[in-house]
Scaffold this active site. Sequence first.
Site, PDB file in Angstrom:
ATOM      1  N   GLY A 126      -0.849  -3.982   2.893  1.00 33.98           N
ATOM      2  CA  GLY A 126      -1.844  -3.491   3.845  1.00 33.98           C
ATOM      3  C   GLY A 126      -3.169  -3.209   3.160  1.00 33.98           C
ATOM      4  O   GLY A 126      -4.215  -3.640   3.612  1.00 33.98           O
ATOM      5  N   PHE A 127      -3.128  -2.451   2.060  1.00 36.38           N
ATOM      6  CA  PHE A 127      -4.317  -2.149   1.242  1.00 36.38           C
ATOM      7  C   PHE A 127      -5.411  -1.446   2.041  1.00 36.38           C
ATOM      8  O   PHE A 127      -6.576  -1.527   1.686  1.00 36.38           O
ATOM      9  CB  PHE A 127      -4.855  -3.422   0.581  1.00 36.38           C
ATOM     10  CG  PHE A 127      -3.777  -4.255  -0.065  1.00 36.38           C
ATOM     11  CD1 PHE A 127      -3.015  -3.723  -1.098  1.00 36.38           C
ATOM     12  CD2 PHE A 127      -3.503  -5.538   0.365  1.00 36.38           C
ATOM     13  CE1 PHE A 127      -2.002  -4.466  -1.687  1.00 36.38           C
ATOM     14  CE2 PHE A 127      -2.488  -6.286  -0.214  1.00 36.38           C
ATOM     15  CZ  PHE A 127      -1.738  -5.752  -1.241  1.00 36.38           C
ATOM     16  N   THR A 159       5.731  -1.234  -1.426  1.00 40.35           N
ATOM     17  CA  THR A 159       5.582  -0.581  -2.729  1.00 40.35           C
ATOM     18  C   THR A 159       6.863   0.087  -3.194  1.00 40.35           C
ATOM     19  O   THR A 159       6.969   0.446  -4.361  1.00 40.35           O
ATOM     20  CB  THR A 159       4.473   0.467  -2.647  1.00 40.35           C
ATOM     21  OG1 THR A 159       4.687   1.238  -1.454  1.00 40.35           O
ATOM     22  CG2 THR A 159       3.119  -0.192  -2.560  1.00 40.35           C
ATOM     23  N   ASN A 196      10.044   6.422  -9.561  1.00 37.55           N
ATOM     24  CA  ASN A 196      10.837   5.261  -9.977  1.00 37.55           C
ATOM     25  C   ASN A 196      10.005   4.484 -10.986  1.00 37.55           C
ATOM     26  O   ASN A 196       8.922   3.976 -10.660  1.00 37.55           O
ATOM     27  CB  ASN A 196      11.173   4.393  -8.754  1.00 37.55           C
ATOM     28  CG  ASN A 196      11.979   3.146  -9.114  1.00 37.55           C
ATOM     29  OD1 ASN A 196      11.690   2.451 -10.091  1.00 37.55           O
ATOM     30  ND2 ASN A 196      12.989   2.850  -8.315  1.00 37.55           N
ATOM     31  N   LYS A 221      10.253   1.670 -12.310  1.00 34.52           N
ATOM     32  CA  LYS A 221      10.022   0.234 -12.092  1.00 34.52           C
ATOM     33  C   LYS A 221       9.028  -0.013 -10.949  1.00 34.52           C
ATOM     34  O   LYS A 221       8.058  -0.751 -11.112  1.00 34.52           O
ATOM     35  CB  LYS A 221      11.359  -0.461 -11.774  1.00 34.52           C
ATOM     36  CG  LYS A 221      11.207  -1.968 -11.617  1.00 34.52           C
ATOM     37  CD  LYS A 221      12.497  -2.618 -11.135  1.00 34.52           C
ATOM     38  CE  LYS A 221      13.459  -2.798 -12.295  1.00 34.52           C
ATOM     39  NZ  LYS A 221      14.699  -3.491 -11.865  1.00 34.52           N
ATOM     40  N   THR A 222       9.268   0.627  -9.799  1.00 29.28           N
ATOM     41  CA  THR A 222       8.340   0.396  -8.683  1.00 29.28           C
ATOM     42  C   THR A 222       6.959   0.962  -9.009  1.00 29.28           C
ATOM     43  O   THR A 222       5.945   0.408  -8.594  1.00 29.28           O
ATOM     44  CB  THR A 222       8.878   0.994  -7.373  1.00 29.28           C
ATOM     45  OG1 THR A 222       9.108   2.379  -7.553  1.00 29.28           O
ATOM     46  CG2 THR A 222      10.143   0.306  -6.914  1.00 29.28           C
ATOM     47  N   LYS A 243       1.973  13.000  -7.164  1.00 27.60           N
ATOM     48  CA  LYS A 243       0.571  12.824  -6.775  1.00 27.60           C
ATOM     49  C   LYS A 243       0.303  11.515  -6.027  1.00 27.60           C
ATOM     50  O   LYS A 243      -0.656  11.413  -5.287  1.00 27.60           O
ATOM     51  CB  LYS A 243      -0.316  12.878  -8.018  1.00 27.60           C
ATOM     52  CG  LYS A 243      -0.423  14.275  -8.647  1.00 27.60           C
ATOM     53  CD  LYS A 243      -1.362  14.243  -9.851  1.00 27.60           C
ATOM     54  CE  LYS A 243      -1.560  15.633 -10.426  1.00 27.60           C
ATOM     55  NZ  LYS A 243      -2.413  15.590 -11.649  1.00 27.60           N
ATOM     56  N   GLY A 244       1.104  10.506  -6.258  1.00 26.90           N
ATOM     57  CA  GLY A 244       0.856   9.216  -5.595  1.00 26.90           C
ATOM     58  C   GLY A 244       0.022   8.303  -6.473  1.00 26.90           C
ATOM     59  O   GLY A 244      -0.885   8.742  -7.177  1.00 26.90           O
ATOM     60  N   GLU A 300      -3.622   4.126  -5.130  1.00 31.18           N
ATOM     61  CA  GLU A 300      -5.021   3.738  -5.288  1.00 31.18           C
ATOM     62  C   GLU A 300      -5.524   3.848  -6.714  1.00 31.18           C
ATOM     63  O   GLU A 300      -6.355   3.060  -7.143  1.00 31.18           O
ATOM     64  CB  GLU A 300      -5.943   4.588  -4.401  1.00 31.18           C
ATOM     65  CG  GLU A 300      -5.278   5.318  -3.286  1.00 31.18           C
ATOM     66  CD  GLU A 300      -5.524   4.706  -1.917  1.00 31.18           C
ATOM     67  OE1 GLU A 300      -4.663   4.873  -1.059  1.00 31.18           O
ATOM     68  OE2 GLU A 300      -6.557   4.059  -1.710  1.00 31.18           O
TER      69      GLU A 300
END
Lengths: 776, 329
Positions: free
Chosen positions: A254-255, A483, A663, A665-666, A733-734, A737
Site C-alpha cells: 500500500g505504502f 509486512t 520478528n 526476519k519480517t 515503535k514500528g 516508515e
Amino acid sequence: MNEPNFFESPGAGGSVGQPLDRVDGHDKVTGKARYSAEFPLPGLTYGVLRTSEIAKGKITSIDTTAATKEPGVIAVLTHLNLPKLAQTPNTPEGKKAIGAPMGFLPLTSDEIHYAGQPVALIVADTFERATHAASLVRVQYQAAQPIASFLDAKAEIFDPLKVQDGKTPGHTRRGDPQAALAASAVKLKATYNHAINHHNPMEPGATTAHWEAADRLTVYESTQGVTRTQTALSQMLGLPREQVRVVTKYIGGGFGCKGSCWPHTPLTVQAAKAVGRPVKLVLTRPQMFTSMGHREDQTQTLTLGATKEGKLTALIHEKTSTTSPWDNYAEPNSRIINLLYECPNFEAKYELARANVMTSTFTRAPGEAPGSFAIECLMDDLAYQLGIDPIQLRLLNYAEKDPSTGKPWSSKSLKQCYARGAELFGWSKRNPKNGLTRDGRHLVGLGMATASYPVHNSQGTARVRLYADGHAVVQSGATDLGTGTYTVMTQVAADSLGLPVDKIRFELGDTRLPTAPNSGGSVAAGTVSSSIYMAAQDVWQKLTKLAIQDKRSPLFRAKPEDVINEKGRLVLRKDKAKGEDFAVLMKRIELTDIEGTGNGKYGAGYESGMAASPADSGHKDDTAGHSMHSFGAHFCEVRVDPELGTVRVSRWVSVHAAGRILNAKTARSQIIGGSIFGIGNALMEATHRDDTFARYTNATLADYHIPVNADIPEMTVEFIEEHDPYINAMGVKGIGEISMVGVAAAVANAVFHATGKRVRDLPITPDKILSAGVAS
Amino acid sequence: MNNFAYQQVGKAKDATAILREDKQAAFIAGGTTLLDLMKTNIEQHSQLVDINLLPFKGIEQTSDGLRIGALERMSDVGENRLVLEQYPAISESLLLAASPQLRNMASIGGNLLQRTRCGYFRDVAFPCNKREPGSGCPAQKGDNRNLAILGVSDSCIANSNPGDLAVALVALDAVLTLENAKGKQRRVPLTNFYLLPGNTPHKETVLEPGELIVAVTVPTAAHARRSMYLKVRERTSYAYALASAAVGLDVQGGQIRSARVALGGVGAQPWRSLEAEKILTGAPATEATFRAAAAAALQGAQPREHNGYKVELAKNTLVRALFDLTAKV
C-alpha cells in the site's frame, strides 16, 4: 513495572523476536490467500472506469449508445445516472465527516478537474467486455487550459494558513532564527527538488461491492484500514456503521496510497446498487497513477547557520508544492528538521499552488522522507565545509531531548546506531576527501544519513478467546500490508498466552472484529500487539479470579495481586512451583473457553502502569511527558560512472533502534524493502507530468522505473536492542516508515563523496550526473 | 482493446493472403509488443493471424553469413553458441533487453517491429503525429528527456524502434528477407528498412501491407567477431537504453582496418553512423580517434529542451564501447 515477561528471554521457548516464517506464507504461495478482487460472489459483475483525457474543462456530452449495445454490458454509469450519495466530500463538512483525502468525488458533476478523472463506470458480465465498452463511450469536452504544477507560470502560490481547512501545515517557529542566522559564523543554503513519486504497490486498488440487502453492504477492499473505509462509506451512504462491513484479508502493498478511501470505492458501491448485483472493480496500472494519490512535486530550501566548530545555530525551512483544486495537502517535511539535531532557532513555512491534479497523499514516510533529504544533505555539506567527519558532526549536534518540544525522549539509541553502522560498514576506512576513490572506471563514494520517525498517536482493540483444549482465537480488525502482521501478532498472542504459535489462530481485516487503527504511520505493530497483550492479560485476570475462588485450585484464596501468569500457568509470584495450568483449571470448572479484550494505546507503556491492568484507569499515560521516536542510520556505498552518468549502490548497511522487534526476519525484510523504496526514490522514481496537458507521460511500470534485483546489493540490517517503557504495552515503535527516511540522503551523500558534485534534484539520473560535470 | 478474430495458419501464403484481404489484420508471433499496443488502443486490429507455425526458424551459418529465422525467440538467439562466438554484439543486445520472460516469448521479427516508448505515442489521450497523422507532436516542447536527437523532425522526435537488437544488426550490415502477399521474396538491408520520420512519422518501415519478415542474415566479418553492445540506463535491467552503442572493429597492429558503429536510444531509427566509421577506418585505435569518431557520429544532433544530455552521453557511450572492445583481445 510490568514489562511483558517474555521480553528478556525470547530464546527460552518464547516466540516474540524470533525469525518465525510467515504464518500466511503457505496460503500466499499456493493461492489460497484471498485478495480483495478474489472473492467469488454469485452474480459477480465487472466494473471498469473510463477516465478523462483532458485535465480541465466540462463534459458537454456523453454518448453511451455504442457502449450500451455491446454484448454483456449491464450498465454505463455517468454523472447523469449514477445513484446519488447521501453525502459527498465535495463540501468541507462532507469531506471532514467522510474523512476523505480528496474534497471532490468524480461522477457528481460535469466538471473535469484533472486528467484521469473518472467520467464513466461501465459494468459488464466480464472484465474484457467492460473494458472494451469503456473505450466506446464517446465523451465530448469543452477543454480549458489546465495548470500543471506550482512551476506553471499561471500558478498562484498561496500561504495555506490563509486558506483554513483545518489541516494546513502552516508556520512553525522557535527562537529567533533570522537573528541567529545573521550572527552565525557559517551559513549554508540549498534548494532541493523532488519529482512526483507514485506508490505503485504490486496489488492495485481493488473493490468488490456486494449489497446483501437494500441497506446492508459488504465491501472487499484493498485498504490499509477497514475501519476508515467503513467510516467513509457509512457517511457517504447515510447508513449506520454496522450495516457497512469492510473486509480486507490480504493486501499486496500500500505504502500510503491505500490509507484512505478514494473515489473508485464509493463509485463501485453505487454501481453495485445501480445494477443490483455485486460489482468488482480493479484499477488498471495507468489508473493507479491518477486514482490513489501520489507524493507531490515539491521544492524545498533549507538554510542553516552554525558556529565555526559546527554547532547548529539556526535552521530555516521553506517548501513549495503542488496541490489539487480542493485540498491543501503537503507532506510535513519540516517535522523531522525541527527535531533531528539540537538547534535553538528554527522556522518552517509552507506554500502551495493549486493545479489540475488529484490530491497528493501519504507516501511511505510522508514528510520525513523528503525532509530528511534536505537536512541530511545539508549536514553533509557542513561536514565537508568544516572538515569534520559527518558522523562526528551529527554527534556534535546530538539532541539529548526533543528540540521541537523540549521533552525527554522515551528512548533514543541513535548513538549506538551510528557506532554499530559505522563498524559494520567500515566507515573509518573512508577517505575524508571526496572525489578521490577510484575503482577502474568508477568513482566510489561512501555516504551516511540519520533516520527518525515518530511513534504516532494511536489506539486499538483486540479480543482473545482461549479454549480449554489449549488453542486460542485472537482477533483484531487490523490489516496486513504484506509486512507480516499475521505472523508477528501470532507470536505476540502465543507468548502472551503461553501457547505454541501453532495453537493460535489470528484473524484480522474485518470491521466485525475489534477496531484497530490503519496500517499506516507505522502504528499497526505497536498498537495491535499491545492490544493483544492486554487482551491476554484480561484473560489471565479472569482466570485468576476463578482460580482463587475454586477450592480445588492450588491458588485457592491467594490474593489476585500475588498471582502471575508464566508460560500458560497461573502461579504465585513468590512460589512459582505453586500453581496450575490454565487448561487444568478450565477443564475442572467445566469452562470450554474464556474471552478477554484489550485496548492498546500509544503512551500506555509498561512503565506508566496502564499496561499493568486493563481495568485500572487510575494511571496517566506518558504522551504528555515524552517525545517518542525511532531512530536509525543508513550507510551507502555507490559506484558512479562519471562518463556514462550511472549510479549503482554497491553496499548498504542500516542499523535501527525501534523498541522491541517482534520478528527478526519480517523486520529485516521490512527495513530492506523500505531502503529499496528509498533507493528508487533516490535514483530513478519520477512521474513526469506534461506542462501543457497536465497529464502524466510515463504512467506505466515500463516507463516509471523502480529498482530491479540487479540494482540492489546484499543488504546488511541490524537492530539495536531497545526497551522503551513509555510508548505502549509492548514497547514496539514500528518500522514501516523509518526504513525509508534518510535513504535518499545517504545515496546522495555517497554520490557527493564519489564525485565531489552535489546533486540536489531527485531522482539522481544519468542526465543530472552528466550536467553536474562529474567527468570533467 | 477491441474485439478481434484469431486464427493460426501453417503456410506463409495463407498468412499474407489474409492480410492482403483485410487491411486491419495483423500478424502475431510472440505478441509481447502487439498485445501491449492493442490493450492500450494504440492499435486496433480486426483479426490476428498467428504465424508461429511458419517455418521461419533456425540459427545457422550460411554462405551469406549468420541466418536467423524471424520466429526464433530472443533468448534462444542470445544464448546461441554461434551468435555468442561470432557475433557477440547481437547476443549482448538481446540479453540486455527486456526481461527473461519477455525474451522467452518475443520473436526476432517482432523485435524489429517494436514501436516507440514515447509517452505521447503510448497514451491515446495525447495528440501524436505517429499515431494520428497531423494531430501534432507535444513531445517537441514537452517531456522529451528519453527521446531522439538524431534524424528527428518537427513532426516527431520518437525513437521509432527503441529496442537493442536492431542497433546491433544495423551496425553489422544485417539484411532482412521479406516475403509479400504474392509469395515473392526480397532482401532489404536493415539500414534501408527503417524510415526517418520527416513529415510522415506514421510510416516506420518499408514493409508492405501483408509482408512478412522471414529471416535476418548477418555477413560474417572480422568486425562482427570482435563486436560488442554497450547499453546505458538508470537501472541495471528491464529498461530501454538512454543511449547504447553497437560497435565492431577489425584492428591489426594498432590500426583499425574496418569499423562498424551504430547508436541506440538517440536516433529516430537505429542509428548507423557511417561518419564515425569513416574516421575510425584506417586510423590508429587511440582515444583521440575514438573521440573524433564520437564527435562525428553526433554532428547532426538536434536536441530539445530535456534531452541535450544525450549528446554527451552518446559520445561517451560510443567512446567507452570502442575502448572496451579494443581492450578485449
